[in-house]
Design a protein around this motif. Structure first.
Motif, PDB file in Angstrom:
ATOM      1  N   LYS A   9       0.743  -1.142  -0.174  1.00 22.36           N
ATOM      2  CA  LYS A   9      -0.080  -0.040   0.249  1.00 22.36           C
ATOM      3  C   LYS A   9       1.032   1.265  -0.176  1.00 22.36           C
ATOM      4  O   LYS A   9       0.710   2.127  -0.531  1.00 22.36           O
ATOM      5  CB  LYS A   9      -0.983   0.047   1.138  1.00 22.36           C
ATOM      6  CG  LYS A   9      -2.020   1.341   1.149  1.00 22.36           C
ATOM      7  CD  LYS A   9      -3.103   0.772   2.161  1.00 22.36           C
ATOM      8  CE  LYS A   9      -3.966   2.187   2.383  1.00 22.36           C
ATOM      9  NZ  LYS A   9      -4.451   2.419   0.841  1.00 22.36           N
ATOM     10  N   GLN A  37      -1.337   8.188 -10.709  1.00 22.05           N
ATOM     11  CA  GLN A  37      -2.047   9.480 -10.377  1.00 22.05           C
ATOM     12  C   GLN A  37      -1.074  10.419  -9.941  1.00 22.05           C
ATOM     13  O   GLN A  37      -0.402  10.019  -8.650  1.00 22.05           O
ATOM     14  CB  GLN A  37      -3.351   9.122  -9.595  1.00 22.05           C
ATOM     15  CG  GLN A  37      -3.912  10.639  -9.222  1.00 22.05           C
ATOM     16  CD  GLN A  37      -5.169  10.014  -8.197  1.00 22.05           C
ATOM     17  OE1 GLN A  37      -5.117   9.465  -7.330  1.00 22.05           O
ATOM     18  NE2 GLN A  37      -6.498  10.615  -8.834  1.00 22.05           N
ATOM     19  N   PHE A  90      -2.283   2.686  -9.525  1.00 19.42           N
ATOM     20  CA  PHE A  90      -3.526   2.164  -9.193  1.00 19.42           C
ATOM     21  C   PHE A  90      -3.606   0.846 -10.317  1.00 19.42           C
ATOM     22  O   PHE A  90      -3.345   1.233 -11.205  1.00 19.42           O
ATOM     23  CB  PHE A  90      -4.987   3.143  -9.548  1.00 19.42           C
ATOM     24  CG  PHE A  90      -5.040   3.966  -8.351  1.00 19.42           C
ATOM     25  CD1 PHE A  90      -4.630   5.277  -8.459  1.00 19.42           C
ATOM     26  CD2 PHE A  90      -5.808   3.786  -7.217  1.00 19.42           C
ATOM     27  CE1 PHE A  90      -4.844   6.113  -7.570  1.00 19.42           C
ATOM     28  CE2 PHE A  90      -5.897   4.202  -6.249  1.00 19.42           C
ATOM     29  CZ  PHE A  90      -5.477   5.709  -6.116  1.00 19.42           C
ATOM     30  N   PHE A 107     -11.119  -0.766  -9.572  1.00 24.57           N
ATOM     31  CA  PHE A 107      -9.739  -0.211  -9.232  1.00 24.57           C
ATOM     32  C   PHE A 107      -9.281  -0.895  -7.753  1.00 24.57           C
ATOM     33  O   PHE A 107     -10.040  -1.182  -6.898  1.00 24.57           O
ATOM     34  CB  PHE A 107      -9.691   1.239  -8.963  1.00 24.57           C
ATOM     35  CG  PHE A 107      -9.587   2.012 -10.337  1.00 24.57           C
ATOM     36  CD1 PHE A 107     -10.684   2.023 -11.067  1.00 24.57           C
ATOM     37  CD2 PHE A 107      -8.548   2.488 -10.813  1.00 24.57           C
ATOM     38  CE1 PHE A 107     -10.581   2.716 -12.390  1.00 24.57           C
ATOM     39  CE2 PHE A 107      -8.324   3.124 -12.006  1.00 24.57           C
ATOM     40  CZ  PHE A 107      -9.507   3.257 -12.837  1.00 24.57           C
ATOM     41  N   GLY A 108      -8.024  -1.050  -7.689  1.00 28.06           N
ATOM     42  CA  GLY A 108      -7.421  -1.367  -6.395  1.00 28.06           C
ATOM     43  C   GLY A 108      -7.282  -0.207  -5.554  1.00 28.06           C
ATOM     44  O   GLY A 108      -7.678   0.997  -6.050  1.00 28.06           O
ATOM     45  N   PRO A 109      -6.836  -0.374  -4.274  1.00 30.60           N
ATOM     46  CA  PRO A 109      -6.599   0.593  -3.484  1.00 30.60           C
ATOM     47  C   PRO A 109      -5.684   1.552  -3.475  1.00 30.60           C
ATOM     48  O   PRO A 109      -5.619   2.915  -2.789  1.00 30.60           O
ATOM     49  CB  PRO A 109      -6.628   0.045  -2.007  1.00 30.60           C
ATOM     50  CG  PRO A 109      -5.974  -1.290  -2.529  1.00 30.60           C
ATOM     51  CD  PRO A 109      -6.420  -1.806  -3.863  1.00 30.60           C
TER      52      PRO A 109
END
Lengths: 116, 112
Positions: A9, A37, A90, A107-109
């Motif tokens: 993460k 992003q 992402f 989408f993933g986290p």
């Protein structure tokens, strides 16, 4: 029972290092994506794989190399990390276009990469 | 190149009010999608409108599409504090390319 998962993460590393981000989806989708992003929240497609085949490869430095061992996984390896690589990355997945007429993406986290 | 451009960049309203966000794009599309992103999280698909549709509803969401003006709007009615998030439009130009092109987003803040 997470649909699209990413690890890690958070990733903090030094300039020049090599790192990998992993992505897995359990939705049975054939198509997976990597997006970047930036700090202004602009989301830009980097790569897309359809059933392990590369179908989108935007203007991304060669230091970025995606790898899809199977259609449920799409990993991103980054060589020689630079300060400008700091961003949130992402992973996403969707159905194949020829099965459905649209490609709603899941989408993933996100993985927040910080290069020092 | 960027396809969608959201307007406004930021919007602050009171709970219970309606919020309208706009999106303009440049090339022809197969469909247009709206996504929500809560702070520190991934994007979540809200609603899709196809190029031959003009309006679509889903709960408190209403999306319009004007292909002649290459624009779309997202209306959230009776807003709640939990609607606070960034909202992105994304265009799908169709074809064998699976690409979605995202705009820069509108940051919506709903004050309780």
């Amino acid at each position: 029972d997470t649909a699209v998962s990413q690890t890690p993460k958070y990733l903090v590393t030094q300039m020049g290092n090599d790192k990998s981000i992993k992505c897995e989806q359990n939705l049975g989708h054939d198509t997976m994506y990597w997006y970047k992003q930036d700090s202004k929240k602009f989301l830009k497609i980097m790569f897309s794989y359809n059933n392990k085949e590369l179908i989108i490869n935007e203007t991304v430095p060669n230091r970025f190399s995606p790898k899809s061992p199977d259609k449920a996984h799409l990993n991103l390896h980054i060589n020689s990390l630079e300060l400008g690589d700091s961003a949130v990355y992402f992973c996403a997945s969707s159905h194949r276009r020829d099965l459905l007429s649209y490609n709603e993406q899941f989408f993933g986290p996100g993985t927040r990469l910080t290069v020092l | 190149s960027q396809q969608g451009e959201e307007d406004p960049q930021a919007l602050s309203i009171q709970e219970g009010e309606n919020a309208t966000m706009n999106c303009s794009y440049k090339t022809s599309i197969n469909n247009l999608q709206w996504y929500r992103q809560n702070s520190g999280r991934g994007l979540v698909h809200l609603i899709l409108i196809r190029s031959n549709e003009r309006e679509k509803h889903s709960g408190r969401l209403r999306v319009t599409l004007d292909t002649s003006k290459k624009s779309s709007s997202l209306l959230i009615t009776a807003s709640r504090a939990a609607d606070t998030a960034s909202y992105f439009c994304a265009t799908d130009s169709g074809g064998s390319n699976y690409k979605l092109t995202f705009g820069k987003g509108t940051l919506l803040t709903v004050n309780p």
